[in-house]
Design an enzyme around this catalytic site. Structure first.
Site, PDB file in Angstrom:
ATOM      1  N   GLN A 131      11.614  -2.489  -1.611  1.00 26.92           N
ATOM      2  CA  GLN A 131      12.500  -1.417  -1.145  1.00 26.92           C
ATOM      3  C   GLN A 131      13.986  -1.788  -1.302  1.00 26.92           C
ATOM      4  O   GLN A 131      14.328  -2.968  -1.441  1.00 26.92           O
ATOM      5  CB  GLN A 131      12.229  -1.129   0.330  1.00 26.92           C
ATOM      6  N   HIS A 132      14.804  -0.753  -1.209  1.00 28.10           N
ATOM      7  CA  HIS A 132      16.267  -0.857  -0.983  1.00 28.10           C
ATOM      8  C   HIS A 132      17.134  -1.334  -2.147  1.00 28.10           C
ATOM      9  O   HIS A 132      18.342  -1.085  -2.138  1.00 28.10           O
ATOM     10  CB  HIS A 132      16.595  -1.803   0.200  1.00 28.10           C
ATOM     11  N   ASP A 160       7.212  -0.671  -1.401  1.00 30.56           N
ATOM     12  CA  ASP A 160       6.003  -1.502  -1.305  1.00 30.56           C
ATOM     13  C   ASP A 160       5.310  -1.395   0.061  1.00 30.56           C
ATOM     14  O   ASP A 160       4.077  -1.380   0.134  1.00 30.56           O
ATOM     15  CB  ASP A 160       6.269  -2.962  -1.684  1.00 30.56           C
TER      16      ASP A 160
HETATM   17  O1  LIG Z   1      13.235  -4.660   2.867  1.00 28.45           O
HETATM   18  C1  LIG Z   1      12.034  -4.575   3.045  1.00 28.45           C
HETATM   19  C2  LIG Z   1      11.484  -3.551   3.955  1.00 28.45           C
HETATM   20  O2  LIG Z   1      12.453  -2.747   4.571  1.00 28.45           O
HETATM   21  C3  LIG Z   1      11.119  -5.517   2.342  1.00 28.45           C
HETATM   22  O3  LIG Z   1       9.812  -5.454   2.840  1.00 28.45           O
HETATM   23  C4  LIG Z   1      11.155  -5.268   0.838  1.00 28.45           C
HETATM   24  O4  LIG Z   1      10.462  -4.074   0.543  1.00 28.45           O
HETATM   25  C5  LIG Z   1      10.675  -6.470   0.045  1.00 28.45           C
HETATM   26  O5  LIG Z   1       9.312  -6.616   0.020  1.00 28.45           O
HETATM   27  P1  LIG Z   1       8.471  -7.867  -0.544  1.00 28.45           P
HETATM   28  O6  LIG Z   1       9.000  -8.243  -1.871  1.00 28.45           O
HETATM   29  O7  LIG Z   1       8.536  -8.947   0.473  1.00 28.45           O
HETATM   30  O8  LIG Z   1       7.075  -7.312  -0.642  1.00 28.45           O
END
Ligand SMILES: O=C(CO)[C@@H](O)[C@H](O)COP(=O)(O)O
Ligand SMILES: Nc1ncnc2c1ncn2[C@@H]1O[C@H](COP(=O)(O)OP(=O)(O)O)[C@@H](O)[C@H]1O
Length: 475
Positions: A79-80, A237
């Site tokens: 995300q983000h 994700d």
């Molecule tokens: O910033 C967040 C949720 O807000 C994280 O969960 C990212 O989405 C990264 O995910 P992973 O790479 O750890 O799966």
């Protein structure tokens, strides 16, 4: 392995450390083939989006002949992240990722200028953390104005990959809800915040409706997917993993990966003015209140490596406490913090310090567990433990000991990719994605009973956190 019964679909997880792809039988959920290719992340938490595309192609190639028969695909992504593209659709610079805290000053100013935390929570569902895309865009404008001025499209990681497949600029409400410029109150991009940060809505992708397709796979050299295969909306994700579990309200999930996350599905739109809980939309029509830590499996692995220990070589006992905030932290909101270790004695062992690191990482997540659950949630519902860390005994036992709740570990390991596959299957078959995942029984796996909660360790962690507050906030 039994011959697949139904059409084949592909689910992709483009996460921080790697891209994983699964070819899945849409009828049964059986994983027919899998592939994985790593990403490089710089020390200041940036990644080249072109590299995600190359990793996707490599992961798909590893799936072998099955991938050439896929009828639909969907992409779940970290995300983000701020992906900035030029007029040719090429990255202007590497993407700024979710775990980069450089935009903390911009975040503080944006929160203040738009009416404070309560106003943000009501309008956007979340008080933005430094992870949120809007804070990164503002950082880019202030620190690299020439790069910002040359941007012709702004995307999230999953949008970027989906667009490479289809040629269309699209996103979904789940991932859009982590940008800080999409309002959960209106379900639309918010003109006020976009104006404030000088971002034209024309640069943003179209937000697809529930069940709407992003397009079809276009002809691309080197892409081992059939041209014309359906491409589902994709999502963030965490939203994809919720789909992959067929998650119902009241079931808490703890995900142990590069990020640690704790979340649940809710039918009530979240709006937490403290900022601990991000009020995300899910990938369907509900909500996904979620708290996220920046320091999870990598912090534990770092400490194990420092001592030359296997990650399972934990030892109980001793009074040592570790706050594993190696990358700064988001939950609790301490972007300037670094790791701290207290209570060291002559007889403290490396294994005890390693166990204390697990304890510190799990403590931050469990502190938010009750906050992501609706008030009427069953207090003894098992925690669903997922992510790479769920494979580890030390992680699982730490969660049991510090939560005092039963824990269930789904046998299916790639729940983000599986959720994306369920989204692709749902599009292909005209079903609901969560219903598809439930039919696939993706949450089946061993259950572990509740053990007595280790109140002493929890109290020590709470006391260390409050005692070190000034130190942890120092810039
Ligand atoms: O910033 C967040 C949720 O807000 C994280 O969960 C990212 O989405 C990264 O995910 P992973 O790479 O750890 O799966
Ligand atoms: N057998 C295992 N036991 C404990 N931890 C593991 C195991 N295998 C992988 N991990 C951890 O899982 C992490 C990757 O988790 P994953 O969920 O795949 O990451 P991402 O968040 O990038 O998707 C690694 O950092 C590693 O520490």
């Amino acid at each position: 392995m039994a011959a697949p019964e139904g059409p084949l679909v592909v689910g992709v997880d483009s996460s921080t450390q790697s891209t994983k792809a699964l070819v899945v039988d849409a009828a049964t959920g059986q994983v027919v083939a899998r592939g994985q290719a790593p990403h490089t992340v710089s020390s200041d938490h940036e990644s080249d989006p072109e590299q995600w595309w190359e990793a996707l192609c490599r992961a798909l190639e590893q799936c072998g002949p099955a991938v050439h028969r896929a009828a639909a695909i969907s992409v779940g992504g970290q995300q983000h992240g701020l992906v900035t593209l030029d007029a040719q659709g090429r990255p202007v610079r590497p993407a700024l990722l979710w775990n980069d805290v450089r935009s903390a000053p911009q975040r503080d100013r944006l929160v203040e200028e738009l009416g404070g935390p309560k106003a943000w929570a009501e309008r956007f569902g979340s008080v933005p953390a430094t992870s949120f895309t809007v804070t990164k865009w503002q950082w880019l404008r202030e620190n690299e104005p020439e790069a910002a001025a040359s941007v012709r499209a702004v995307r999230l990681p999953h949008d970027y990959l989906t667009e490479r497949l289809t040629g269309q600029g699209t996103t979904d409400r789940g991932d859009a809800s982590g940008t800080g410029w999409w309002s959960t109150a209106t379900g639309e991009y918010d003109p006020g915040i976009l104006e404030r940060v000088g971002l034209s809505p024309d640069l943003l992708p179209r937000v697809l409706g529930h069940g709407e397709a992003a397009g079809t796979v276009r002809h691309l050299e080197g892409l081992p997917l059939p041209q014309g295969a359906l491409v589902a909306a994709g999502t963030g994700d965490n939203m994809a993993a919720a789909l992959g579990l067929g998650l119902r309200p009241g079931r808490p999930v703890l995900s142990l990966g590069t990020s640690g996350t704790v979340y649940a599905v809710s039918t009530i739109r979240p709006a937490d003015p403290t900022g601990t809980v991000a009020g995300f939309a899910d990938a369907r029509t509900d909500w996904l209140p979620l708290a996220c830590t920046l320091n999870c499996t990598l912090a534990v692995d770092r400490v194990a490596t420092l001592f030359g220990l296997d990650r399972e070589a934990v030892e109980a006992g001793g009074g040592v406490t570790v706050l594993p905030f190696l990358d700064g932290e988001r939950t609790p909101d301490l972007p300037y913090a670094s790791g701290t270790l207290t209570g060291l004695r002559h007889d403290t062992t490396p294994g005890q310090i390693l166990q204390a690191t697990y304890d510190g990482a799990v403590h931050s997540l469990l502190a938010a567990l009750d906050l992501v659950l609706d008030a009427d949630a069953e207090p003894d519902a098992p925690i669903l433990l997922i992510g790479g860390g769920a494979k580890g005994t030390a992680w699982r036992e730490t969660v049991r000991r510090l939560s005092g709740r039963p824990v269930q570990v789904p046998r299916a390991q790639e729940l983000v990719a599986l959720g994306a596959a369920a989204q692709a299957a749902a599009l292909l078959l005209g079903e609901d994605a969560a219903a598809v995942a439930r039919r696939w029984s993706t949450d089946d796996g061993p259950a572990y009973e509740a053990v007595e909660r280790d109140e002493e360790t929890l109290a020590r962690l709470d006391a260390t956190l409050s005692g070190a507050d000034t130190l942890l906030r120092r810039h």
